[in-house]
Design a protein around this motif. Structure first.
Motif, PDB file in Angstrom:
ATOM      1  N   LEU B 656     -20.516  30.568  -4.337  1.00  0.00           N
ATOM      2  CA  LEU B 656     -20.114  29.172  -4.174  1.00  0.00           C
ATOM      3  C   LEU B 656     -19.460  28.628  -5.437  1.00  0.00           C
ATOM      4  CD1 LEU B 656     -20.428  27.335  -1.805  1.00  0.00           C
ATOM      5  CD2 LEU B 656     -22.561  26.506  -2.743  1.00  0.00           C
ATOM      6  N   ASN B 657     -19.796  29.247  -6.552  1.00  0.00           N
ATOM      7  CA  ASN B 657     -19.234  28.780  -7.815  1.00  0.00           C
ATOM      8  C   ASN B 657     -17.718  28.897  -7.850  1.00  0.00           C
ATOM      9  OD1 ASN B 657     -21.639  27.990  -8.861  1.00  0.00           O
ATOM     10  ND2 ASN B 657     -22.023  29.888  -9.965  1.00  0.00           N
ATOM     11  N   ASN B 658     -17.170  29.780  -7.002  1.00  0.00           N
ATOM     12  CA  ASN B 658     -15.712  29.849  -6.892  1.00  0.00           C
ATOM     13  C   ASN B 658     -15.111  28.495  -6.548  1.00  0.00           C
ATOM     14  OD1 ASN B 658     -14.996  32.625  -7.236  1.00  0.00           O
ATOM     15  ND2 ASN B 658     -16.172  33.043  -5.386  1.00  0.00           N
ATOM     16  N   PHE B 659     -15.890  27.689  -5.886  1.00  0.00           N
ATOM     17  CA  PHE B 659     -15.377  26.419  -5.395  1.00  0.00           C
ATOM     18  C   PHE B 659     -15.764  25.253  -6.302  1.00  0.00           C
ATOM     19  CE2 PHE B 659     -15.744  29.353  -1.934  1.00  0.00           C
ATOM     20  CZ  PHE B 659     -14.543  29.209  -1.279  1.00  0.00           C
ATOM     21  N   GLY B 660     -16.494  25.570  -7.341  1.00  0.00           N
ATOM     22  CA  GLY B 660     -16.842  24.518  -8.281  1.00  0.00           C
ATOM     23  C   GLY B 660     -15.763  24.401  -9.347  1.00  0.00           C
ATOM     24  N   ASN B 661     -15.824  23.348 -10.087  1.00  0.00           N
ATOM     25  CA  ASN B 661     -14.834  23.136 -11.130  1.00  0.00           C
ATOM     26  C   ASN B 661     -15.302  23.794 -12.426  1.00  0.00           C
ATOM     27  OD1 ASN B 661     -12.456  22.223 -12.080  1.00  0.00           O
ATOM     28  ND2 ASN B 661     -13.077  20.106 -12.319  1.00  0.00           N
ATOM     29  N   PHE B 662     -14.347  24.144 -13.259  1.00  0.00           N
ATOM     30  CA  PHE B 662     -14.704  24.576 -14.611  1.00  0.00           C
ATOM     31  C   PHE B 662     -15.060  23.327 -15.410  1.00  0.00           C
ATOM     32  CE2 PHE B 662     -12.094  28.090 -13.198  1.00  0.00           C
ATOM     33  CZ  PHE B 662     -12.728  29.188 -13.740  1.00  0.00           C
ATOM     34  N   GLU B 663     -16.189  23.399 -16.047  1.00  0.00           N
ATOM     35  CA  GLU B 663     -16.594  22.268 -16.877  1.00  0.00           C
ATOM     36  C   GLU B 663     -16.788  22.750 -18.302  1.00  0.00           C
ATOM     37  OE1 GLU B 663     -19.912  19.916 -15.497  1.00  0.00           O
ATOM     38  OE2 GLU B 663     -19.446  20.515 -13.456  1.00  0.00           O
ATOM     39  N   VAL B 664     -16.229  21.989 -19.239  1.00  0.00           N
ATOM     40  CA  VAL B 664     -16.438  22.313 -20.652  1.00  0.00           C
ATOM     41  C   VAL B 664     -17.730  21.633 -21.074  1.00  0.00           C
ATOM     42  CG1 VAL B 664     -15.470  22.203 -22.960  1.00  0.00           C
ATOM     43  CG2 VAL B 664     -13.950  22.423 -20.984  1.00  0.00           C
TER      44      VAL B 664
END
Lengths: 127, 671
Positions: B656-664
């Motif tokens: 599911l992380n594929n669909f999450g945003n990259f967060e710094v």
């Protein structure tokens, strides 16, 4: 206590010594007179630079939370007595999803150069 | 004179110290300004990294973990160079970057000394140079691609509280029989409540997969499951049955609906409904007692006597499952009068529930409705008294910074709910049996039934780790249930520590393997077990009266529709494309605990869930036809989560992380 030996009293300064001392003072006093104000100017300048940088950083961070659109006026004058600053923010689209943000902080009532910060962020986070 | 000179020297020294300090201060301030600009250049570089990384992400489904990201940057290390407005030059130091995105444990970064691990689980350590003028800086940023929600569903999402005594032990005010009690549901994580169905236009070519198609093809479930879901339905009800309407018996205000049919309709259409707020129907058979009729003559022809079932459609505790209780006491043909003669009555009760909790707030996504289909709920959040929403409710939320009405956001959301491609998986239509084990390794030498059966369980080997079953996997004639043979409920109750009366009759075990079923997968009174496994059901997955057991290695379930009336512990991800109803059958004893524990995440895409009870699935030899006529399908909500505990656990959401945003997460100057 050991008594002072007879015939060994304090000797007065010679004329040459006095002349040298006066010469040194003549050189240094103008230097001192100049140094103090320039130090004060430097201190003031350092303080204003720091305040302006912090203000610019604050405004830059704030830009992250803004929903930027056409017509949004983000120029403002900030007064932190006894000084005043003019803050201007500019936004430039980079592609469809990024925006360059430039923050300029002008130190009013002085001839200091403005502080400029620039960064890039995604166009919108959570609205 | 010496003293004078010494004094002058002192003054001079002080003056020079002051001057030096002032100049140092100025120098430091200039450095601060430059360092601040370097920090913002680093941020700009990370924005570039995130945007490029996102663009490099290919199409994915929820069953596959993200690809390593750093190899994609080989040859493209320069993040910033000769920018029009952002000063500086930024370049990735790939040799120093650490990819810990697939690791649930912290890892060492390039700057850590021995024994120190500063890269958090599921994180990237991104190291890059920033050159600004003549100065050079080395930065490290921790970046995480993460799916942040425990629960995603289109409204109305109903998370009911407890029916029965309050969890704090205060006296029961409902005066309802114990058979009604359920546990409050709890969501320990953030909820994303969608405005409308995001999947109604997916797979339109598939028969019965449109919203309208589902409305004429209800899912067949046991009466036990039907009765459990009945109070929570969005709409539906009984037809041809007079509704008498009675008082509340302390359970809330009585409702006299009158008329020849009864339709459930929760008043609130909110996106998220916490607690509250449904009707319980007491089904009363009002047959004539001959003696009474004689005694009273024709003066009181309306005197009636209530017979079983005393209550028609309560939520059932475990003790009432598996053909016990109401479904066993269902009226027979002889008792049923011709339809519509008024001898059956429904008494309605409004019941409020308490104790439901959502812990980390809710985001409301205003995804535009697809043309002409699906529900659109306008209200936002309803929190009934005695229930709690901790955390913020964020309205008009933009997921991953994308406008939810825009095409890319809609497409991304559709991709999230699109079935993984299993067309080329090896086909194996294995035999049906009470106990089935599917694994990747060769079959063990000796297979012994864990339940003492004379016949061993069948072992199905999937050499490639993938196996595809064509057609519906539905027990033929439900020969996996008690009707077909020995009752093993006692064994399973002991083995799985099931609550008393919980009736489990078989097991399907997936060991480090992916199983795809082309049709429906219907497991009546089954244990579904999985470890490091994936189950894809291209139809409806029904776990009716079953038990779910997925250990620390996790199980990913993708199905079109999900009806789950089960208990157990599930670690993993459940995605139901078109809709789901989960009934955890909480313990009846106060303080009731949810019967179904899910650690991971739950994603529901649509609101197409229509169910209809069938007494044959409860073991009844022939259903009373007139009774069946009266049982109308129930239209469920986007999600019904009753007696369930759902906890966000990112370690089970790698796909599911594929669909999450990259967060710094953090940026630090290293040199």
């Amino acid at each position: 206590m050991r008594p002072v030996a007879a015939g060994r009293g304090l000797r007065a300064a010679s004329l040459l010594e006095v002349m040298v001392a006066l010469g040194l003072l003549a050189c240094i006093i103008p230097l001192l007179v100049n140094l103090l104000p320039s130090s004060m100017v430097s201190l003031r300048r350092a303080e204003r630079l720091q305040v302006a940088t912090t203000l610019a950083a604050y405004r830059m961070d704030e830009a992250n939370l803004l929903n930027v659109g056409p017509g949004l006026n983000l120029n403002e004058e900030v007064s932190l007595p006894p000084y005043r600053y003019r803050v201007a923010r500019e936004f430039y689209a980079v592609g469809a999803d990024r925006v360059d943000v430039v923050v300029n902080v002008l130190l009013l009532d002085s001839n200091f150069p403005p502080i400029r910060l620039a960064s890039r962020m995604e166009r919108s986070g959570s609205r | 004179m010496i003293h004078t000179l010494a004094l002058i020297s002192l003054v001079l020294l002080a003056a020079f110290a002051l001057a030096t300090s002032s100049l140092s201060q100025l120098n430091l301030s200039s450095r601060y300004a430059q360092r601040t600009q370097a920090d913002y250049t680093a941020r700009a570089a990370m924005t570039e990294f995130v945007v490029r990384a996102r663009a490099m992400t290919g199409k994915h489904d929820v069953t596959s973990p993200p690809d390593p990201i750093f190899p994609k940057f080989v040859g493209r290390e320069v993040l910033l160079e000769k920018q029009a407005r952002v000063d500086g030059y930024a370049r990735l130091q790939l040799a120093k970057c650490v990819d810990n995105s697939g690791n649930p444990l912290p890892a060492r970064s390039a700057f850590d000394s021995a024994g120190k691990t500063s890269v958090p689980p599921f994180c990237l350590s991104v190291v890059y140079d920033v050159k600004l003028g003549s100065r050079s800086y080395l930065y490290e940023s921790l970046v995480q691609q993460r799916w942040p929600y425990a629960l995603v569903a289109p409204g109305p999402v109903l998370i009911p509280g407890r029916v029965g005594p309050a969890p704090d032990g205060s006296p029961d005010e409902t005066t309802l029989p114990q058979a009604f009690w359920s546990a409050p549901s709890e969501v320990k994580g953030r909820v994303l409540a969608l405005q409308t169905d995001v999947t109604s236009d997916i797979d339109e070519h598939r028969s019965g997969e449109t919203h309208a198609g589902n409305l004429v093809n209800p899912i067949k479930i046991s009466m036990a499951a039907y009765q459990a879901l009945y109070p929570y339905a969005y709409s539906g009800g009984m037809t041809g049955v007079p509704v008498s309407g009675v008082g509340s018996s302390g359970a809330g205000a009585g409702l006299n609906t009158g008329g020849a049919s009864s339709t459930i309709r929760e008043e609130s259409d909110s996106r998220l409904i916490l607690g509250g707020g449904y009707k319980i129907f007491k089904l009363v058979y009002a047959g004539f007692e001959l003696s009474e009729f004689i005694n009273l003559g024709s003066k009181s022809p309306l005197l009636r006597k209530e017979v079983t079932p005393p209550y028609g459609f309560p939520p059932q505790p475990p003790g009432g499952m598996g053909g016990q209780g109401i479904e066993r006491g269902a009226p027979t043909d002889t008792k049923l009068p011709p339809q519509g003669d008024g001898s059956w009555q429904i008494q309605t009760y409004n019941v409020t529930t308490k104790g439901a909790i959502v812990h980390r707030g809710v985001d409301l996504l205003e995804n535009s409705p697809p043309s002409g289909d699906g529900f659109t709920t306008q209200e936002k959040v309803t929190i009934k008294e005695g229930n709690k929403l901790n955390g913020k409710a964020r309205y008009d939320y933009w997921l991953n910074g994308q406008d939810p009405a825009a095409a890319p956001a809609r497409e991304r959301m559709r991709e999230l709910f699109t079935k993984p491609d299993t067309a080329h998986w090896p086909v194996n239509n294995f035999l049906r049996a009470k106990e089935i084990i599917i694994g990747k390794d060769p079959a063990p030498g000796v297979l012994k039934s864990e339940s003492g059966l004379s016949t061993p369980p069948i072992y199905v080997r999937a050499e490639t780790g993938k196996i595809r079953y064509q057609g519906n996997f539905e027990p033929s004639g439900y020969d996996l249930s008690t009707a077909a043979g020995q009752d093993y409920s006692a064994y399973y109750a002991q083995y799985f520590h099931l609550p008393e009366g919980y009736n489990v009759q078989g097991s399907l075990t997936l060991q480090d393997v992916s199983l795809s079923v082309d049709g429906n997968l219907s497991l009546q009174n089954y244990v579904l077990r999985g470890s490091k496994a994936t189950l894809i059901v291209d139809g409806t997955l029904t776990l009716d009266g079953g038990y779910l057991d997925a250990g620390d290695n996790g199980l990913v379930i993708f199905c079109r529709r999900l009806i789950m009336k089960s208990q157990g512990n599930f670690n993993g991800l459940i995605v139901a494309e078109k809709g789901a109803a989960l009934y955890g059958a909480g313990a009846a004893e106060p303080p009731g605990q949810p019967g179904l524990h899910i650690k991971g995440g739950l994603l529901i895409g649509g609101t197409d869930l229509l169910v209809k009870g069938d007494p044959t699935l409860d073991g009844a030899s022939s259903p009373p036809q007139s009774m069946l006529t009266a049982i109308e399908p129930l239209q469920m909500r986007g999600l019904m989560l009753s007696s369930c505990y759902l906890e966000y656990a990112p370690q089970y959401l790698r796909g599911l992380n594929n669909f999450g945003n990259f967060e710094v997460l953090a940026t630090e100057l290293r040199q």
